[in-house]
Design a protein around this motif. Sequence first.
Motif, short mmCIF file in Angstrom:
data_model
loop_
_atom_site.label_atom_id
_atom_site.label_comp_id
_atom_site.label_asym_id
_atom_site.label_seq_id
_atom_site.Cartn_x
_atom_site.Cartn_y
_atom_site.Cartn_z
N LEU A 1 77.00 -48.32 41.26
CA LEU A 1 75.57 -48.61 41.10
C LEU A 1 75.28 -48.84 39.62
CD1 LEU A 1 72.87 -46.36 42.76
CD2 LEU A 1 72.85 -46.66 40.30
N ALA A 2 74.58 -49.91 39.31
CA ALA A 2 74.27 -50.23 37.91
C ALA A 2 72.79 -50.02 37.65
CB ALA A 2 74.67 -51.66 37.59
N LEU A 3 72.49 -49.19 36.65
CA LEU A 3 71.11 -48.92 36.23
C LEU A 3 71.05 -48.98 34.71
CD1 LEU A 3 69.66 -45.91 38.30
CD2 LEU A 3 68.68 -48.21 38.12
N GLY A 4 70.42 -50.00 34.17
CA GLY A 4 70.40 -50.12 32.72
C GLY A 4 71.81 -50.20 32.19
N GLY A 5 72.14 -49.32 31.25
CA GLY A 5 73.49 -49.28 30.69
C GLY A 5 74.37 -48.24 31.33
N ALA A 6 74.03 -47.81 32.55
CA ALA A 6 74.84 -46.84 33.28
C ALA A 6 75.46 -47.50 34.51
CB ALA A 6 73.98 -45.65 33.72
#
Length: 202
Positions: A123-128
């Motif tokens: 899962l990609a959230l912002g830079g995570a």
Amino acid sequence: MPTAAVMLNHADPLTREVARGYAGGGFLMDNGDGLEWYSSKRRALVPLGDALHIPRSLGKHLSRFTVRLNTDFPGVLAGCMAREETWISPELAGIYLHLNKTGLMHSFETWQGGKLAGGVLGLALGGAFVGESMFHALTHGSKVALVRLSQHLGRREFTLLDAQLQNPHLKRFGTYEISPAEYAGKLRLALSRDAHLAPLEE
């Protein structure tokens, strides 16, 4: 605007709910008692880019695979579910498929000879990037996927590759554990980043 904001305020209620749960430090699993939110006392992080340790025995295999993004998400999901031990129930698999369509979930894949060799679901959230599971159909397929994912995230200005829970396989790559408080700080920083998973850079 941080790219995480798009998912945290998504028009789709399920996408928004899941994004906010992960932004709060939780993760979804089904350990046989139904789908639940979990957290951990020690969070496992994979080093990014040059900080990642590549076992010498693996280095010669890196060039033998090509890398793709979201080419066969259902195939990677099926591979992850086919393992002897998996926390991906049919209900969770359905959620993953839905979240891939809305842009929250991704498959980072390795291919060899036109065949899906392995991959990482996350899962990609912002830079995570929060890794959920990984699998291999060909030897070294998942290991190379992890290495190439770490390198790609570093180039795309991500700051966090979260593996959730430590294991001996991940430890070989230099994966380390941090406290919930340390994780919360790193996650806040990552969520503020305007990072994009695509495109892949050859």
